[in-house]
Design an enzyme around this catalytic site. Structure first.
Site, short mmCIF file in Angstrom:
data_model
loop_
_atom_site.label_atom_id
_atom_site.label_comp_id
_atom_site.label_asym_id
_atom_site.label_seq_id
_atom_site.Cartn_x
_atom_site.Cartn_y
_atom_site.Cartn_z
N ASP A 11 41.79 -2.06 -8.19
CA ASP A 11 42.78 -1.29 -8.92
C ASP A 11 43.84 -0.87 -7.89
OD1 ASP A 11 43.93 0.49 -10.93
OD2 ASP A 11 43.00 2.11 -9.78
N ASP A 13 46.74 1.92 -8.38
CA ASP A 13 47.06 3.34 -8.36
C ASP A 13 45.78 4.18 -8.27
OD1 ASP A 13 49.77 2.85 -8.56
OD2 ASP A 13 49.74 2.86 -10.74
#
Length: 228
Positions: A11, A13
């Protein structure tokens, strides 16, 4: 016999960069401009990993046109980039881990709900864009997390089966997306404490950052650190 391709899927952010507070702050600023007040903690729990158009529909109504959604998201993301630009930095140990993974033949991918502009802002800003075999963002799939679409496409593009992928996440919706994709997950506590992930049986490790993580140990299925 050739060993199966392994992959790390990150991922972006809150995982590659510790920026979720800036995203939440930018959403709060954006909604305030449009006459809404949000509880920032509840907002993060409910939305982290979802795509922007899903968040807009949930908070501003499902009747927005495509043009309105594009315009509103551009406004919100411009606020975010202005707030976070002076603080852009990768989480401690990230670059060392991906270098070790690459040296060990592990494919590297990004699976993020972020729009293209933010992917470029972050990965190009950090000089990381060329380090990945695959980058999947919001524009590549119809559904955001907790649906598995982003991670499934990242694995496919990286040439790895789900059972040979490890996802790195900071949000429960992301860990759930990994679970639905049949993938193990490493949780970074950049945003939430470890206890927030205790219900997930696909979590193999919980860490504050990447510095103590070992490629070999993760793929060997070393028992996770205790939740604290």
């Amino acid at each position: 016999m050739t060993s199966p391709q392994r992959a790390f899927i990150f991922d972006m952010d809150g995982t590659i960069v510790d920026n979720m507070a800036f995203h939440t702050r930018s959403w709060a600023t954006f909604f305030q401009r449009h006459g809404h007040v949000i509880d920032e903690d509840a907002f993060f729990r409910d939305t982290a990993g979802r795509q922007g158009h899903e968040i807009l529909s949930a908070y501003l109504g499902a009747g927005l046109s495509d043009h309105e959604q594009v315009t509103l998201m551009a406004e919100k993301e411009a606020v975010y980039r202005e707030l976070y630009a002076p603080h852009l930095a990768s989480v401690a140990g990230f670059e060392a881990l991906i270098a070790a993974a690459r040296a060990d033949g592990v494919a590297l991918a990004v699976g993020t709900a972020a729009p293209r502009e933010n992917v470029a802002f972050t990965l190009d800003g950090l000089g990381l864009h060329g380090r990945f075999d695959a980058i999947v963002g919001a524009a590549d799939v119809r559904r955001g997390k907790p649906h598995p679409d982003i991670f499934e496409m990242a694995a496919q593009r990286a040439g790895a089966l789900p059972e040979h992928c490890i996802v790195f996440e900071d949000a429960p919706l992301g860990v759930e997306a990994a679970r639905r994709a049949g993938m193990r997950a490493v949780v970074l506590t950049t945003t939430l404490p470890a206890a927030a992930f205790a219900e997930f049986d696909n979590v193999i490790c919980v860490a504050a950052d990447f510095r103590a993580l070992s490629v070999a140990a993760l793929f060997a299925g070393v028992p996770p650190a205790p939740f604290i």
